[in-house]
Motif scaffolding. Structure first.
Motif, PDB file in Angstrom:
ATOM      1  N   PHE A   8       0.954  -0.965  -0.034  1.00  0.00           N
ATOM      2  CA  PHE A   8      -0.078  -0.065   0.053  1.00  0.00           C
ATOM      3  C   PHE A   8       0.858   1.181   0.068  1.00  0.00           C
ATOM      4  O   PHE A   8       1.643   1.443   0.941  1.00  0.00           O
ATOM      5  CB  PHE A   8      -0.924   0.004   1.394  1.00  0.00           C
ATOM      6  CG  PHE A   8      -1.679  -1.194   1.521  1.00  0.00           C
ATOM      7  CD1 PHE A   8      -2.323  -1.856   0.284  1.00  0.00           C
ATOM      8  CD2 PHE A   8      -1.683  -1.933   2.703  1.00  0.00           C
ATOM      9  CE1 PHE A   8      -3.153  -2.990   0.482  1.00  0.00           C
ATOM     10  CE2 PHE A   8      -2.449  -2.994   2.810  1.00  0.00           C
ATOM     11  CZ  PHE A   8      -3.031  -3.811   1.605  1.00  0.00           C
ATOM     12  N   CYS A  99      -9.838  -2.546  -1.981  1.00  0.00           N
ATOM     13  CA  CYS A  99      -8.765  -1.844  -0.979  1.00  0.00           C
ATOM     14  C   CYS A  99      -9.446  -0.453  -0.933  1.00  0.00           C
ATOM     15  O   CYS A  99      -9.739   0.263  -1.610  1.00  0.00           O
ATOM     16  CB  CYS A  99      -7.556  -2.027  -1.444  1.00  0.00           C
ATOM     17  SG  CYS A  99      -6.545  -1.084  -0.313  1.00  0.00           S
ATOM     18  N   VAL A 108      -1.860   0.449  -4.808  1.00  0.00           N
ATOM     19  CA  VAL A 108      -1.717  -0.951  -4.462  1.00  0.00           C
ATOM     20  C   VAL A 108      -0.814  -1.467  -5.465  1.00  0.00           C
ATOM     21  O   VAL A 108      -1.328  -1.960  -6.633  1.00  0.00           O
ATOM     22  CB  VAL A 108      -3.185  -1.580  -4.208  1.00  0.00           C
ATOM     23  CG1 VAL A 108      -2.825  -3.059  -3.731  1.00  0.00           C
ATOM     24  CG2 VAL A 108      -4.050  -0.893  -3.364  1.00  0.00           C
TER      25      VAL A 108
END
Length: 119
Positions: A8, A99, A108
């Protein structure tokens, strides 16, 4: 099944935005993450996940020079990771699409993990 790491990446502005969240906003944000991660876990694909604190050190080169970081040198930072199993990188990408970071135009990174035991 293959293993993948979702890395991330946030820009500094997104990271500092969290500091200004009310307790209610932070709880709502955490619930989004719990729902997404829980869905991956429910499929038996979650290996591990963690957030990273916004502090640390960088060790560089042969002389092992230690500096504060990585934030003094970077426009974006790694804020956490998730390890999962999937049949293919395409499946790992699909799993990443839930996400909550995407709401903030964050990144990501989906990376296969090399299994040295099979090499």
């Amino acid at each position: 099944m293959e293993k993948f790491m979702l890395i991330f990446r946030n820009v500094m502005e997104v990271e500092s935005m969290y500091e200004n969240f009310s307790p209610e906003d932070m709880q709502a944000e955490l619930q989004k993450w719990n729902t997404w991660i829980g869905g991956i876990a429910a499929q038996g694909k979650l290996i591990a996940t963690d957030a990273l604190l916004p502090t640390g050190k960088i060790v560089k080169g042969l002389n092992h020079v230690v500096t504060d970081g990585p934030y003094t040198e970077a426009k974006e930072i790694v804020s956490g990771y998730l390890l999962l199993t999937a049949e293919s990188i395409e499946e790992a990408i699909e799993l990443s699409k839930g996400c909550p970071m995407y709401e903030y135009e964050s990144i990501v990174e989906v990376r296969p993990i090399q299994n040295f035991e099979e090499s």
